[in-house]
Design a protein around this motif. Structure first.
Motif, PDB file in Angstrom:
ATOM      1  N   ARG A   1       0.745  -1.348   0.005  1.00 25.08           N
ATOM      2  CA  ARG A   1      -0.178   0.101   0.095  1.00 25.08           C
ATOM      3  C   ARG A   1       0.923   1.152  -0.186  1.00 25.08           C
ATOM      4  O   ARG A   1       2.013   1.155   0.477  1.00 25.08           O
ATOM      5  N   LYS A   2       0.375   2.310  -0.511  1.00 19.53           N
ATOM      6  CA  LYS A   2       1.042   3.701  -0.644  1.00 19.53           C
ATOM      7  C   LYS A   2       0.401   4.525   0.494  1.00 19.53           C
ATOM      8  O   LYS A   2      -0.853   4.686   0.314  1.00 19.53           O
ATOM      9  N   ARG A   3       1.051   5.221   1.008  1.00 21.43           N
ATOM     10  CA  ARG A   3       0.593   6.296   2.116  1.00 21.43           C
ATOM     11  C   ARG A   3       0.480   7.634   1.426  1.00 21.43           C
ATOM     12  O   ARG A   3       1.246   8.167   0.725  1.00 21.43           O
ATOM     13  N   ARG A   4      -0.670   8.289   1.661  1.00 20.53           N
ATOM     14  CA  ARG A   4      -1.099   9.511   0.969  1.00 20.53           C
ATOM     15  C   ARG A   4      -0.996  10.673   2.045  1.00 20.53           C
ATOM     16  O   ARG A   4      -1.165  10.427   3.146  1.00 20.53           O
ATOM     17  N   CYS A   5      -0.878  11.931   1.485  1.00 14.05           N
ATOM     18  CA  CYS A   5      -1.044  12.937   2.417  1.00 14.05           C
ATOM     19  C   CYS A   5      -2.506  12.830   2.800  1.00 14.05           C
ATOM     20  O   CYS A   5      -3.428  12.367   2.022  1.00 14.05           O
ATOM     21  N   GLY A   6      -2.693  13.578   4.011  1.00 15.47           N
ATOM     22  CA  GLY A   6      -4.053  13.642   4.514  1.00 15.47           C
ATOM     23  C   GLY A   6      -3.861  12.868   6.215  1.00 15.47           C
ATOM     24  O   GLY A   6      -2.752  12.411   6.326  1.00 15.47           O
ATOM     25  N   ARG A   7      -5.042  12.880   6.642  1.00  9.05           N
ATOM     26  CA  ARG A   7      -5.244  12.339   7.970  1.00  9.05           C
ATOM     27  C   ARG A   7      -5.205  10.633   8.134  1.00  9.05           C
ATOM     28  O   ARG A   7      -6.033   9.978   7.448  1.00  9.05           O
ATOM     29  N   PRO A   8      -3.884  10.212   8.637  1.00  8.32           N
ATOM     30  CA  PRO A   8      -3.853   8.701   8.690  1.00  8.32           C
ATOM     31  C   PRO A   8      -4.799   8.113   9.776  1.00  8.32           C
ATOM     32  O   PRO A   8      -5.370   8.733  10.716  1.00  8.32           O
ATOM     33  N   THR A   9      -5.369   6.918   9.732  1.00  8.57           N
ATOM     34  CA  THR A   9      -6.137   6.347  10.648  1.00  8.57           C
ATOM     35  C   THR A   9      -5.078   6.034  12.064  1.00  8.57           C
ATOM     36  O   THR A   9      -4.004   6.011  11.739  1.00  8.57           O
ATOM     37  N   ALA A  10      -5.723   5.594  12.823  1.00  5.50           N
ATOM     38  CA  ALA A  10      -5.027   5.356  14.264  1.00  5.50           C
ATOM     39  C   ALA A  10      -3.976   4.263  14.029  1.00  5.50           C
ATOM     40  O   ALA A  10      -3.137   4.033  14.558  1.00  5.50           O
ATOM     41  N   HIS A  11      -4.771   3.340  13.522  1.00  9.95           N
ATOM     42  CA  HIS A  11      -3.953   1.932  13.034  1.00  9.95           C
ATOM     43  C   HIS A  11      -2.653   2.391  12.214  1.00  9.95           C
ATOM     44  O   HIS A  11      -1.636   1.683  12.177  1.00  9.95           O
ATOM     45  N   ASP A  12      -2.996   3.053  11.016  1.00 10.60           N
ATOM     46  CA  ASP A  12      -1.777   3.568  10.251  1.00 10.60           C
ATOM     47  C   ASP A  12      -0.773   4.236  11.019  1.00 10.60           C
ATOM     48  O   ASP A  12       0.345   3.832  10.576  1.00 10.60           O
ATOM     49  N   THR A  13      -1.160   5.010  11.904  1.00 12.31           N
ATOM     50  CA  THR A  13      -0.050   5.660  12.540  1.00 12.31           C
ATOM     51  C   THR A  13       0.751   4.784  13.547  1.00 12.31           C
ATOM     52  O   THR A  13       1.740   4.960  13.492  1.00 12.31           O
ATOM     53  N   GLU A  14      -0.071   3.798  14.220  1.00 13.96           N
ATOM     54  CA  GLU A  14       0.630   2.804  14.982  1.00 13.96           C
ATOM     55  C   GLU A  14       1.666   2.045  14.147  1.00 13.96           C
ATOM     56  O   GLU A  14       2.677   1.864  14.453  1.00 13.96           O
ATOM     57  N   GLU A  15       1.139   1.710  12.970  1.00  7.77           N
ATOM     58  CA  GLU A  15       2.084   0.802  12.272  1.00  7.77           C
ATOM     59  C   GLU A  15       3.268   1.614  11.736  1.00  7.77           C
ATOM     60  O   GLU A  15       4.417   0.968  11.670  1.00  7.77           O
ATOM     61  N   LEU A  16       3.022   2.921  11.252  1.00  3.82           N
ATOM     62  CA  LEU A  16       4.336   3.539  10.993  1.00  3.82           C
ATOM     63  C   LEU A  16       5.156   3.994  11.983  1.00  3.82           C
ATOM     64  O   LEU A  16       6.295   4.008  11.742  1.00  3.82           O
ATOM     65  N   ASP A  17       4.586   4.235  13.035  1.00  2.00           N
ATOM     66  CA  ASP A  17       5.493   4.489  14.219  1.00  2.00           C
ATOM     67  C   ASP A  17       6.361   3.062  14.437  1.00  2.00           C
ATOM     68  O   ASP A  17       7.709   3.524  14.808  1.00  2.00           O
ATOM     69  N   GLN A  18       5.875   2.146  14.503  1.00  2.46           N
ATOM     70  CA  GLN A  18       6.539   1.053  14.770  1.00  2.46           C
ATOM     71  C   GLN A  18       7.687   0.654  13.775  1.00  2.46           C
ATOM     72  O   GLN A  18       8.719   0.176  14.041  1.00  2.46           O
ATOM     73  N   TYR A  19       7.114   0.952  12.521  1.00  5.42           N
ATOM     74  CA  TYR A  19       7.903   0.765  11.383  1.00  5.42           C
ATOM     75  C   TYR A  19       9.372   1.664  11.301  1.00  5.42           C
ATOM     76  O   TYR A  19      10.399   1.217  11.163  1.00  5.42           O
ATOM     77  N   LEU A  20       9.131   2.846  11.509  1.00  3.72           N
ATOM     78  CA  LEU A  20      10.158   3.929  11.850  1.00  3.72           C
ATOM     79  C   LEU A  20      11.114   3.322  12.937  1.00  3.72           C
ATOM     80  O   LEU A  20      12.324   3.506  12.716  1.00  3.72           O
ATOM     81  N   LEU A  21      10.739   2.822  14.031  1.00  2.00           N
ATOM     82  CA  LEU A  21      11.400   2.533  15.014  1.00  2.00           C
ATOM     83  C   LEU A  21      12.071   1.165  14.781  1.00  2.00           C
ATOM     84  O   LEU A  21      13.449   1.243  14.892  1.00  2.00           O
ATOM     85  N   GLU A  22      11.830   0.270  13.956  1.00  2.29           N
ATOM     86  CA  GLU A  22      12.401  -0.652  13.479  1.00  2.29           C
ATOM     87  C   GLU A  22      13.541  -0.417  12.538  1.00  2.29           C
ATOM     88  O   GLU A  22      14.671  -0.885  12.716  1.00  2.29           O
ATOM     89  N   ILE A  23      13.284   0.568  11.682  1.00  2.00           N
ATOM     90  CA  ILE A  23      14.214   0.898  10.476  1.00  2.00           C
ATOM     91  C   ILE A  23      15.352   1.675  11.490  1.00  2.00           C
ATOM     92  O   ILE A  23      16.707   1.262  11.299  1.00  2.00           O
ATOM     93  N   ALA A  24      15.020   2.687  12.244  1.00  2.00           N
ATOM     94  CA  ALA A  24      16.176   3.367  13.054  1.00  2.00           C
ATOM     95  C   ALA A  24      17.034   2.397  13.881  1.00  2.00           C
ATOM     96  O   ALA A  24      18.099   2.352  14.027  1.00  2.00           O
ATOM     97  N   ALA A  25      16.271   1.479  14.596  1.00  2.84           N
ATOM     98  CA  ALA A  25      17.091   0.311  15.305  1.00  2.84           C
ATOM     99  C   ALA A  25      17.931  -0.280  14.370  1.00  2.84           C
ATOM    100  O   ALA A  25      19.266  -0.573  14.857  1.00  2.84           O
ATOM    101  N   GLY A  26      17.734  -0.644  13.330  1.00  2.00           N
ATOM    102  CA  GLY A  26      18.577  -1.459  12.484  1.00  2.00           C
ATOM    103  C   GLY A  26      19.734  -0.616  12.084  1.00  2.00           C
ATOM    104  O   GLY A  26      21.053  -1.237  12.003  1.00  2.00           O
ATOM    105  N   LEU A  27      19.442   0.729  11.786  1.00  2.00           N
ATOM    106  CA  LEU A  27      20.715   1.460  11.149  1.00  2.00           C
ATOM    107  C   LEU A  27      21.518   1.848  12.059  1.00  2.00           C
ATOM    108  O   LEU A  27      22.658   1.711  12.252  1.00  2.00           O
ATOM    109  N   PHE A  28      21.025   2.184  13.589  1.00  2.00           N
ATOM    110  CA  PHE A  28      21.922   2.603  14.651  1.00  2.00           C
ATOM    111  C   PHE A  28      22.916   1.396  15.157  1.00  2.00           C
ATOM    112  O   PHE A  28      23.882   1.455  15.251  1.00  2.00           O
ATOM    113  N   VAL A  29      22.230   0.089  15.115  1.00  2.00           N
ATOM    114  CA  VAL A  29      23.051  -1.090  15.296  1.00  2.00           C
ATOM    115  C   VAL A  29      24.195  -1.166  13.947  1.00  2.00           C
ATOM    116  O   VAL A  29      25.268  -1.675  14.443  1.00  2.00           O
ATOM    117  N   GLN A  30      23.728  -1.173  12.824  1.00  2.00           N
ATOM    118  CA  GLN A  30      24.682  -1.380  11.726  1.00  2.00           C
ATOM    119  C   GLN A  30      25.944  -0.064  11.593  1.00  2.00           C
ATOM    120  O   GLN A  30      27.046  -0.796  11.566  1.00  2.00           O
TER     121      GLN A  30
END
Length: 246
Positions: A33-62
């Protein structure tokens, strides 16, 4: 120096995630799925929050703390920098959020202990702490703090306040509850006893793991080590309950 928030923009532009790592592929955001400009749902926001943390964690460790930038995290996540800065005003804040996400489950378990059998609950929490300590992502975080903490003292201070202090306070709370119920001898429910327990349970395994020696490889080895360390602790504090079965 910390990377600080740039001027705000009118909207975020997040495109489909790139499957560059196993961590990415397991993320629930990767559903074509592609994310669009506009107001995300609470579920979308939670998914994105977790995704960003996982990406950041991988890069910090690397790459380490100093070697990782908000630009890199944004590119890897296929997100705008503003998407990240809306959530975390600096790289330091993002790193602390990564650590908090890593340790959150154990801290929640500590806070939720009902204190019906404090010594047995302390034993359970201590096993969780050992398991958490030996996780590869936890070891990566330890290495970052060791390598970069002296150059970023505020980062180290925030890590201790956000993670180390809550762990310590929860252990002291359980020790005091055990003392009040007569499960340990008086005088053993203090800061020193809590630190001795933490060191006994995690000290040697953490030290060897940081050196790449990979101790306690099997579940049986880990359980045997923990049970012996716990028995030593019980004898030291006059424990009268919660001794693990042979």
């Amino acid at each position: 120096m910390s990377e600080t928030r740039p001027p705000s923009s009118t909207c975020d532009t997040d495109v489909t995630r790139r499957p560059t790592r196993l961590l990415d592929m397991l993320n629930p955001c990767l559903k074509g799925r592609k994310r669009r400009c506009g107001r995300p749902t609470a579920h979308d926001t939670e998914e994105l929050d977790q995704y960003l943390l996982e990406i950041a964690a991988g890069l910090f460790v690397q790459h380490g703390y100093a070697g990782t930038s908000i630009d890199q995290i944004a590119r890897k996540a296929s997100a705008s920098k503003q998407t990240i800065y809306r959530r975390y005003p600096s790289k330091e804040a993002l790193f602390i959020a990564v650590i908090s996400d890593l340790t959150g489950t154990v801290l929640q378990a500590m806070a939720a202990t009902p204190l019906k059998d404090p010594l047995e609950e302390l034993r359970h929490i201590s096993t969780l702490l050992l398991d958490l300590t030996l996780r590869p992502d936890s070891l990566g975080t330890y290495r970052i703090l060791i390598a970069d903490g002296h150059r970023h003292p505020s980062l180290l201070r925030q890590a201790v306040e956000a993670i180390g202090q809550p762990f310590h306070e929860s252990i002291v709370r359980l020790l005091k509850a055990a003392e009040s119920k007569g499960q340990i001898e008086p005088g053993n429910a203090d800061d020193t006893a809590a630190r001795l327990l933490t060191g006994l349970i995690t000290g040697w395994p953490l030290e060897d793991s940081l050196l790449g020696l990979d101790p306690l490889k099997s579940t049986a080895e880990r359980e045997a080590y923990f049970n012996r360390a716990w028995t030593f602790f019980l004898r030291a504090v006059g424990g009268r309950h919660g001794v693990p079965a042979a």
